[in-house]
Structures are given as structure tokens and as C-alpha cells.
Write a protein that holds these residues in place. Structure first.
Motif, PDB file in Angstrom:
ATOM      1  N   LEU A  79       0.825  -1.207   0.000  1.00 44.92           N
ATOM      2  CA  LEU A  79       0.000   0.000   0.000  1.00 44.92           C
ATOM      3  C   LEU A  79       0.862   1.261   0.000  1.00 44.92           C
ATOM      4  O   LEU A  79       0.550   2.244  -0.670  1.00 44.92           O
ATOM      5  CB  LEU A  79      -0.924   0.004   1.226  1.00 44.92           C
ATOM      6  N   ALA A  80       1.960   1.218   0.762  1.00 53.42           N
ATOM      7  CA  ALA A  80       2.836   2.387   0.849  1.00 53.42           C
ATOM      8  C   ALA A  80       3.463   2.727  -0.502  1.00 53.42           C
ATOM      9  O   ALA A  80       3.829   3.888  -0.755  1.00 53.42           O
ATOM     10  CB  ALA A  80       3.923   2.144   1.894  1.00 53.42           C
ATOM     11  N   SER A  81       3.582   1.730  -1.370  1.00 50.60           N
ATOM     12  CA  SER A  81       4.187   1.964  -2.684  1.00 50.60           C
ATOM     13  C   SER A  81       3.183   2.500  -3.702  1.00 50.60           C
ATOM     14  O   SER A  81       3.560   2.866  -4.820  1.00 50.60           O
ATOM     15  CB  SER A  81       4.806   0.670  -3.223  1.00 50.60           C
ATOM     16  N   MET A  82       1.905   2.545  -3.327  1.00 53.41           N
ATOM     17  CA  MET A  82       0.880   3.068  -4.227  1.00 53.41           C
ATOM     18  C   MET A  82       0.851   4.590  -4.183  1.00 53.41           C
ATOM     19  O   MET A  82       1.219   5.203  -3.182  1.00 53.41           O
ATOM     20  CB  MET A  82      -0.508   2.528  -3.845  1.00 53.41           C
ATOM     21  N   SER A  83       0.381   5.212  -5.249  1.00 51.56           N
ATOM     22  CA  SER A  83       0.247   6.663  -5.275  1.00 51.56           C
ATOM     23  C   SER A  83      -1.095   7.046  -5.913  1.00 51.56           C
ATOM     24  O   SER A  83      -1.230   6.996  -7.145  1.00 51.56           O
ATOM     25  CB  SER A  83       1.400   7.299  -6.054  1.00 51.56           C
ATOM     26  N   PRO A  84      -2.098   7.409  -5.086  1.00 56.09           N
ATOM     27  CA  PRO A  84      -2.066   7.416  -3.623  1.00 56.09           C
ATOM     28  C   PRO A  84      -2.386   6.027  -3.074  1.00 56.09           C
ATOM     29  O   PRO A  84      -2.989   5.201  -3.778  1.00 56.09           O
ATOM     30  CB  PRO A  84      -3.168   8.409  -3.275  1.00 56.09           C
ATOM     31  N   PRO A  85      -2.037   5.757  -1.810  1.00 58.23           N
ATOM     32  CA  PRO A  85      -2.367   4.460  -1.217  1.00 58.23           C
ATOM     33  C   PRO A  85      -3.873   4.280  -1.062  1.00 58.23           C
ATOM     34  O   PRO A  85      -4.601   5.237  -0.781  1.00 58.23           O
ATOM     35  CB  PRO A  85      -1.686   4.521   0.163  1.00 58.23           C
ATOM     36  N   ALA A  86      -4.334   3.049  -1.262  1.00 54.48           N
ATOM     37  CA  ALA A  86      -5.750   2.747  -1.033  1.00 54.48           C
ATOM     38  C   ALA A  86      -6.051   2.784   0.465  1.00 54.48           C
ATOM     39  O   ALA A  86      -5.162   2.571   1.301  1.00 54.48           O
ATOM     40  CB  ALA A  86      -6.086   1.372  -1.603  1.00 54.48           C
ATOM     41  N   HIS A  87      -7.291   3.071   0.808  1.00 55.54           N
ATOM     42  CA  HIS A  87      -7.736   3.075   2.205  1.00 55.54           C
ATOM     43  C   HIS A  87      -7.797   1.635   2.706  1.00 55.54           C
ATOM     44  O   HIS A  87      -8.486   0.793   2.121  1.00 55.54           O
ATOM     45  CB  HIS A  87      -9.111   3.743   2.280  1.00 55.54           C
ATOM     46  N   LEU A  88      -7.110   1.361   3.792  1.00 56.84           N
ATOM     47  CA  LEU A  88      -7.098   0.021   4.378  1.00 56.84           C
ATOM     48  C   LEU A  88      -8.133  -0.084   5.491  1.00 56.84           C
ATOM     49  O   LEU A  88      -8.116   0.705   6.447  1.00 56.84           O
ATOM     50  CB  LEU A  88      -5.713  -0.293   4.947  1.00 56.84           C
ATOM     51  N   VAL A  89      -9.045  -1.047   5.381  1.00 57.99           N
ATOM     52  CA  VAL A  89      -9.988  -1.372   6.460  1.00 57.99           C
ATOM     53  C   VAL A  89      -9.520  -2.696   7.046  1.00 57.99           C
ATOM     54  O   VAL A  89      -9.592  -3.735   6.385  1.00 57.99           O
ATOM     55  CB  VAL A  89     -11.439  -1.465   5.931  1.00 57.99           C
ATOM     56  N   HIS A  90      -9.016  -2.638   8.249  1.00 59.03           N
ATOM     57  CA  HIS A  90      -8.340  -3.780   8.878  1.00 59.03           C
ATOM     58  C   HIS A  90      -9.246  -4.453   9.905  1.00 59.03           C
ATOM     59  O   HIS A  90      -9.733  -3.811  10.830  1.00 59.03           O
ATOM     60  CB  HIS A  90      -7.057  -3.298   9.548  1.00 59.03           C
ATOM     61  N   VAL A  91      -9.443  -5.750   9.744  1.00 56.40           N
ATOM     62  CA  VAL A  91     -10.316  -6.519  10.636  1.00 56.40           C
ATOM     63  C   VAL A  91      -9.532  -6.992  11.853  1.00 56.40           C
ATOM     64  O   VAL A  91      -8.452  -7.564  11.728  1.00 56.40           O
ATOM     65  CB  VAL A  91     -10.897  -7.741   9.892  1.00 56.40           C
ATOM     66  N   SER A  92     -10.097  -6.767  13.042  1.00 54.04           N
ATOM     67  CA  SER A  92      -9.463  -7.247  14.265  1.00 54.04           C
ATOM     68  C   SER A  92     -10.538  -7.760  15.229  1.00 54.04           C
ATOM     69  O   SER A  92     -11.703  -7.899  14.847  1.00 54.04           O
ATOM     70  CB  SER A  92      -8.622  -6.148  14.912  1.00 54.04           C
ATOM     71  N   ILE A  93     -10.130  -8.054  16.466  1.00 55.01           N
ATOM     72  CA  ILE A  93     -11.016  -8.740  17.415  1.00 55.01           C
ATOM     73  C   ILE A  93     -11.158  -7.925  18.696  1.00 55.01           C
ATOM     74  O   ILE A  93     -10.156  -7.464  19.272  1.00 55.01           O
ATOM     75  CB  ILE A  93     -10.471 -10.141  17.758  1.00 55.01           C
ATOM     76  N   GLU A 111      -2.371  -5.032  14.460  1.00 46.80           N
ATOM     77  CA  GLU A 111      -2.988  -3.726  14.720  1.00 46.80           C
ATOM     78  C   GLU A 111      -1.928  -2.645  14.916  1.00 46.80           C
ATOM     79  O   GLU A 111      -2.034  -1.547  14.379  1.00 46.80           O
ATOM     80  CB  GLU A 111      -3.850  -3.785  15.984  1.00 46.80           C
ATOM     81  N   GLU A 112      -0.922  -2.962  15.717  1.00 44.76           N
ATOM     82  CA  GLU A 112       0.131  -1.995  16.004  1.00 44.76           C
ATOM     83  C   GLU A 112       0.842  -1.578  14.718  1.00 44.76           C
ATOM     84  O   GLU A 112       1.181  -0.396  14.539  1.00 44.76           O
ATOM     85  CB  GLU A 112       1.121  -2.582  17.005  1.00 44.76           C
ATOM     86  N   ALA A 113       1.058  -2.538  13.835  1.00 45.70           N
ATOM     87  CA  ALA A 113       1.703  -2.223  12.560  1.00 45.70           C
ATOM     88  C   ALA A 113       0.829  -1.286  11.723  1.00 45.70           C
ATOM     89  O   ALA A 113       1.318  -0.325  11.124  1.00 45.70           O
ATOM     90  CB  ALA A 113       1.995  -3.512  11.790  1.00 45.70           C
ATOM     91  N   VAL A 114      -0.466  -1.569  11.694  1.00 43.92           N
ATOM     92  CA  VAL A 114      -1.390  -0.738  10.916  1.00 43.92           C
ATOM     93  C   VAL A 114      -1.461   0.672  11.488  1.00 43.92           C
ATOM     94  O   VAL A 114      -1.331   1.671  10.763  1.00 43.92           O
ATOM     95  CB  VAL A 114      -2.792  -1.384  10.891  1.00 43.92           C
ATOM     96  N   LEU A 115      -1.650   0.768  12.804  1.00 40.60           N
ATOM     97  CA  LEU A 115      -1.818   2.081  13.431  1.00 40.60           C
ATOM     98  C   LEU A 115      -0.527   2.894  13.423  1.00 40.60           C
ATOM     99  O   LEU A 115      -0.566   4.126  13.510  1.00 40.60           O
ATOM    100  CB  LEU A 115      -2.321   1.901  14.870  1.00 40.60           C
ATOM    101  N   GLY A 116       0.607   2.204  13.314  1.00 45.81           N
ATOM    102  CA  GLY A 116       1.876   2.914  13.256  1.00 45.81           C
ATOM    103  C   GLY A 116       2.347   3.206  11.849  1.00 45.81           C
ATOM    104  O   GLY A 116       3.415   3.797  11.658  1.00 45.81           O
ATOM    105  N   SER A 117       1.562   2.816  10.860  1.00 45.35           N
ATOM    106  CA  SER A 117       2.001   2.947   9.467  1.00 45.35           C
ATOM    107  C   SER A 117       1.888   4.363   8.927  1.00 45.35           C
ATOM    108  O   SER A 117       2.584   4.728   7.979  1.00 45.35           O
ATOM    109  CB  SER A 117       1.180   2.010   8.576  1.00 45.35           C
ATOM    110  N   GLY A 118       0.977   5.146   9.498  1.00 46.46           N
ATOM    111  CA  GLY A 118       0.738   6.482   8.971  1.00 46.46           C
ATOM    112  C   GLY A 118      -0.128   6.503   7.725  1.00 46.46           C
ATOM    113  O   GLY A 118      -0.439   7.570   7.190  1.00 46.46           O
ATOM    114  N   LEU A 119      -0.534   5.336   7.248  1.00 40.46           N
ATOM    115  CA  LEU A 119      -1.392   5.255   6.063  1.00 40.46           C
ATOM    116  C   LEU A 119      -2.844   5.538   6.433  1.00 40.46           C
ATOM    117  O   LEU A 119      -3.220   5.501   7.613  1.00 40.46           O
ATOM    118  CB  LEU A 119      -1.282   3.861   5.444  1.00 40.46           C
TER     119      LEU A 119
END
Length: 253
Positions: A79-93, A111-119
Motif C-alpha cells: 500500500l505504501a508503494s501506491m500513489s495514492p495508497p488505497a484506504h485500508l480497512v483492517h479486521v481485528s477482534i 494492529e500496532e503495525a497498521v496504526l503505526g504505518s501512517g497510512l
């Protein structure tokens, strides 16, 4: 809109794909079945080409380190390599950060990776599915004996959860990475009640219950209600007993 669905052939992912198409948008299932290996990144860039959003449903309770953690890292990199990046909807519990179950710990790392990505990313935690609670209720019944664990759940109908995820995907992406409101079903039920409801639905004797103490950190966390939604959760869909009444228990997986 063009929406990629990882794990698009799974229990949740297939419902997301169906909902996206029902609303007249383009759904791209992304899994090994469709030539995409999330753990290695094979085929991922091609699947993401031209996408507006990604609903990340891919998950593996058996191998969460590879699928849920490494797979999420692969997805974030793509996603980070996209311009612009697509919106990520991440499933968790719901409550994954309050339980030492290895699968839940992997979910927290993802989750931590997603929330720390800045995307532009939205983390949506859901409670257990009706199908999972029915499966657990069956496992907790041996012959005519019911093992009464100190466990309550507020399970969610997978089709309704899928609708919520698609609504996020079709909505305005956030400026960064955020957590949305948790989602849950309307009915809170104990494991003993769920087991009794399943047996009654299948016209089997209810049997007798044997109380099992909550031993170990994982069972104690469930006994403390770590998996239950908070007061600000978004509630919807059918409850567990109504789901059973509609004859859905045969769909247990």
C-alpha cells in the motif's frame, strides 16, 4: 469503487465481496485461490492496482504469525508503494489486547503495525461470530455432559459485520490510521446458554452441566469479559438465538 478483499474466499471475506458487488462496486478477492499469497507478497501489487480501498479479512488462527502479522506487513508495504495508497480497512477482534491467546497476540501485533504505518487505515474490531460460538458450544458438550466454562460472549452476525466493513471502505478515508467503534451483536449469552440453545435446536437432550474453573491467563481473561464490547460499541445484526432459529447452525465452520 474498486475494493480488494484479502481472504476473499473465507467466511467473512466472501460476505464482504458479495456486499460490495450488491452495491454495484467492483470487488477483487485476493487469496491463494486467486493467485495472491499475502505472506510472500506474490500477486499482491497486481491485485491492488487501481484499487480505492482494501478490506483486510485474511486471517489464520492456526498460523497467525505468517498470515496475520507477516501478511499485514506485506500488505502495508504494498500500500505504501501506491500513489495514492488505497484506504485500508483492517479486521481485528474485540479485546485482543487483553488476552494472552497466541492468536490474539498476533492480532495486536498486526494492529500496532497498521496504526503505526501512517497510512489511511481504519481498524475495526468485532466480537466472535455466531458460527464460532456454536462450534465452541458443541466442543464443550461431551455426550450428555456440558462443560460450563465461565465464558460469556456477545457474538456478531458475520453478514452484518461485513456490511459495516464495506461501509467503512466506501466512506471517506481518514487522514491517518485510526480505530473505529467496535462492532458486536445485540445478545449477550453465556457458553452454557449457547450450548443449551444449540442442543435444543438440534433436538438433543440438554444433559447436565459440570462447572469448569477458569484456569490459566487465557481462560481468566475470557472469564473477566475481555471479549465483550464496551458501552460505545456499534450494535446490530441478529442475536445468537435468532440466528439459530433461522436454521443457520448448519453453517458452523
Amino acid at each position: 469503487m474498486r475494493i480488494v478483499v484479502t481472504g476473499g474466499s473465507g467466511v467473512l471475506g466472501s460476505k464482504v465481496v458479495a456486499r460490495v458487488r450488491e452495491l454495484g462496486h467492483i470487488a477483487i478477492p485476493a487469496s491463494r485461490r486467486w493467485g495472491v499469497d499475502l505472506t510472500t507478497g506474490q500477486g499482491l501489487a497486481a491485485a491492488l492496482t487501481g484499487s480505492d480501498a482494501v478490506v483486510h479479512c485474511a486471517s489464520s488462527p492456526v498460523r497467525p504469525g505468517r498470515t496475520d502479522v507477516e501478511g499485514t506487513l506485506q500488505l502495508l508495504g504494498a500500500l505504501a508503494s501506491m500513489s495514492p495508497p488505497a484506504h485500508l480497512v483492517h479486521v481485528s477482534i474485540v479485546g485482543c489486547d487483553a488476552n494472552q491467546l497466541p492468536y490474539y497476540r498476533a492480532k495486536v501485533r498486526a494492529e500496532e503495525a497498521v496504526l503505526g504505518s501512517g497510512l489511511a487505515a481504519t481498524v475495526v474490531r468485532g466480537t466472535q461470530f455466531h458460527t464460532l460460538l456454536a462450534s465452541i458450544a458443541r466442543v464443550a458438550t461431551i455426550g450428555r455432559t456440558r462443560l460450563d466454562l465461565d465464558f460469556s460472549a456477545q457474538p456478531v452476525d458475520v453478514a452484518w459485520y461485513a456490511r459495516e466493513l464495506v461501509d467503512h471502505a466506501l466512506g471517506t478515508p481518514p487522514a491517518g490510521s485510526v480505530r473505529a467503534r467496535d462492532v458486536a451483536g445485540p445478545e449477550r449469552i453465556t457458553l452454557a446458554e449457547a450450548a443449551g440453545a444449540v442442543r435444543e435446536h438440534e433436538s438433543r437432550p440438554l444433559g447436565r452441566g459440570i462447572r469448569v474453573p477458569a484456569l490459566g491467563r487465557t481462560l481468566r481473561a475470557f472469564a473477566d469479559g475481555s471479549n465483550l464490547p464496551g458501552p460505545d460499541a456499534r450494535i446490530g445484526g441478529v442475536g445468537f438465538t435468532e440466528w439459530l432459529a433461522r436454521g443457520r447452525v448448519s453453517a458452523v465452520s
